[in-house]
Structures are given as structure tokens and as C-alpha cells.
Design an enzyme around this catalytic site. Sequence first.
Site, mmCIF file in Angstrom:
data_model
loop_
_atom_site.group_PDB
_atom_site.id
_atom_site.type_symbol
_atom_site.label_atom_id
_atom_site.label_comp_id
_atom_site.label_asym_id
_atom_site.label_seq_id
_atom_site.Cartn_x
_atom_site.Cartn_y
_atom_site.Cartn_z
ATOM 1 N N ASP A 61 0.845 -1.195 0.000
ATOM 2 C CA ASP A 61 0.000 0.000 0.000
ATOM 3 C C ASP A 61 0.883 1.249 0.000
ATOM 4 O OD1 ASP A 61 0.955 -0.073 2.615
ATOM 5 O OD2 ASP A 61 -0.990 -0.286 3.560
ATOM 6 N N ASN B 223 -7.841 0.194 13.436
ATOM 7 C CA ASN B 223 -9.278 -0.036 13.204
ATOM 8 C C ASN B 223 -9.510 -1.376 12.497
ATOM 9 O OD1 ASN B 223 -8.256 0.502 10.711
ATOM 10 N ND2 ASN B 223 -9.646 2.184 10.213
ATOM 11 N N GLU C 67 -9.729 -0.607 4.394
ATOM 12 C CA GLU C 67 -10.357 -0.015 5.563
ATOM 13 C C GLU C 67 -11.679 -0.730 5.891
ATOM 14 O OE1 GLU C 67 -8.815 1.996 7.380
ATOM 15 O OE2 GLU C 67 -8.213 3.862 6.422
HETATM 16 C C1 GLP Z 1 -0.817 1.682 8.271
HETATM 17 C C2 GLP Z 1 -0.489 0.871 6.993
HETATM 18 C C3 GLP Z 1 -0.545 -0.617 7.238
HETATM 19 C C4 GLP Z 1 0.114 -0.902 8.570
HETATM 20 C C5 GLP Z 1 -0.798 -0.393 9.661
HETATM 21 C C6 GLP Z 1 -0.260 -0.546 11.069
HETATM 22 O O1 GLP Z 1 -1.847 2.598 8.037
HETATM 23 N N1 GLP Z 1 -1.291 1.176 5.875
HETATM 24 O O2 GLP Z 1 0.084 -1.296 6.157
HETATM 25 O O3 GLP Z 1 0.297 -2.285 8.706
HETATM 26 O O4 GLP Z 1 -1.225 0.941 9.405
HETATM 27 O O5 GLP Z 1 0.760 0.369 11.355
HETATM 28 P P1 GLP Z 1 1.680 0.244 12.650
HETATM 29 O O6 GLP Z 1 2.474 -0.990 12.489
HETATM 30 O O7 GLP Z 1 2.537 1.481 12.646
HETATM 31 O O8 GLP Z 1 0.752 0.183 13.817
#
Ligand code: GLP
Length: 252
Positions: free
Chosen positions: A67, A136, A143
Amino acid sequence: MQLLIVKDEAEFGQTAARLVCEFLAQKPESTLVFPTGNTPLSMYEELVAQFASEKVSFSRATLVELDDYYGIALQDPRNLFAWLQNIFLRQVDFRPVRLFRFNTEAEDAAAEAARMESILQAHGGIDLLVLGLGPNGHIGFNEPGSELLGATRVVNLTHESLISNARYWGEIDNVPSQGFTLGLNVLRKAAKTILLVNGSHKAGILKQMVEGPITDLLPATYLREMPNVLVLANAAAASLLSRKPSLLNEHD
Ligand code: GLP
């Protein structure tokens, strides 16, 4: 779905990296999809260390980006592929021709999403998918509300994701409002999936993901219907689960 709980950050990163290395040892020409964010940092650190001591090579592997933010150029520090390059890709031996990223400046977002799906298709789909868990319940940028068969596309980020990503970029106004994501239609067919969940702030969402109903309101619950999924959590993230397997190190 298998659940593996480890006690701390060091063991978390080592275990995640070991699983990746074991997978690559079996199939060096794997197609990989890896996450960004805080969660996988210790895994990348360990993979770089394993590479430095010649215990793993990525030279035959392919990596497809999971992503990224739409409209954010590669030169912008917020670009997620640039982040992955700095943290990991440049420090190991991937061949540049086998790295595929979203063109985040593509004018025709639908065509760009289709191009990424066709790349995955040409490689026979995802062999190893490593994911983080959004606060979330999102996976990639799929999402809440994302359909199981949803395609690779540009999505509007939810307010919750904007807030959670603001910690990386100073304030919420700096967070891009749209992102490209590989769709659940391709993610769900991965041969093996590892979901990384780390920290007490993820305990509530992990409990819902493991114990709550399977729903599009929490896209990570779809992982429960996918083949060959391993959830790797640290003890803090697993603290609210009703039934916990033993800590990994108790079996060692
Ligand atoms: C982000 C990314 C995800 C990621 C997630 C968790 O928004 N789009 O690919 O895995 O949120 O992030 P974190 O590991 O910093 O909690």
C-alpha cells in the site's frame, strides 16, 4: 489460523525474521508482500542482520508493494516505498527489476491498480504476505467496509487511520487522505500469511479480530477464513485474549 505469542520486541523481530528466512529457504524465488509501519521494524532489523551474516538472500525474490499514499511522490519522505527502501530494501540484495511499487503519481489510478494486479498475476500471486494490523482492523489500506473480493484500488482513508498515521507526519493535515492498496481479492489468495501485532495499544483490536464476528467492519477478521495464516503477537498485544497459547519461549 495459528496464533504464536512471544514475550518481547527482540523475540518478536527474531521470530518474524526467522519465519521469513525459513520460507525463502524453501522457495527463494518467492513473491513477497511486506508491510510498513512501526510494527515490522524489528523484523526488518533482524532480516538485515541475517543478510549481513549471509544467512538469507533476497536476490531471487520479487517484492510487490502492499500500500502507499496516493499523490505522494517517491522523493517525499511520506512515500511508503521510499520508507521501505531506506529501512530494508537498500540494505539487502533484492534485484531492482524485481521490485514493484505503486506509481503514486499516476493520473489514472484505476489503470495503475490494474497494472499492479497484473504484475501479481504474472508472478502466480503472493507466496508470502506479511501484514501489520491497523488500529481499526485494516490490512494494507483495506479499511472497514472493504469487501472480501475488493480489488486493488485507491481508497479514502478513515479518520481513525489519519489520526493513527499523524504520529509519523507531525499532524493530521500532513497525512495524505487517499491510499493505494492491494485488494483483499489478491491478499486472500496468498499461499502463506503472517500478521504481525505488537503492543498493548493493539490488544483490543486483536481480541476483536480473533474472537469477534467475521465482518467487513473489521477487515482483518477475513484472515480467519484464509488458508495458512499465522498471527504473531507479543504478550502485550495478546493480553486481552480469552484463550492464549503458551508463550513461544516456553516450548524452546
Ligand atoms: C498503516 C499501513 C498498514 C500498517 C498499519 C499498522 O496505516 N497502511 O500497512 O500495517 O497501518 O501500522 P503500525 O504498524 O505502525 O501500527
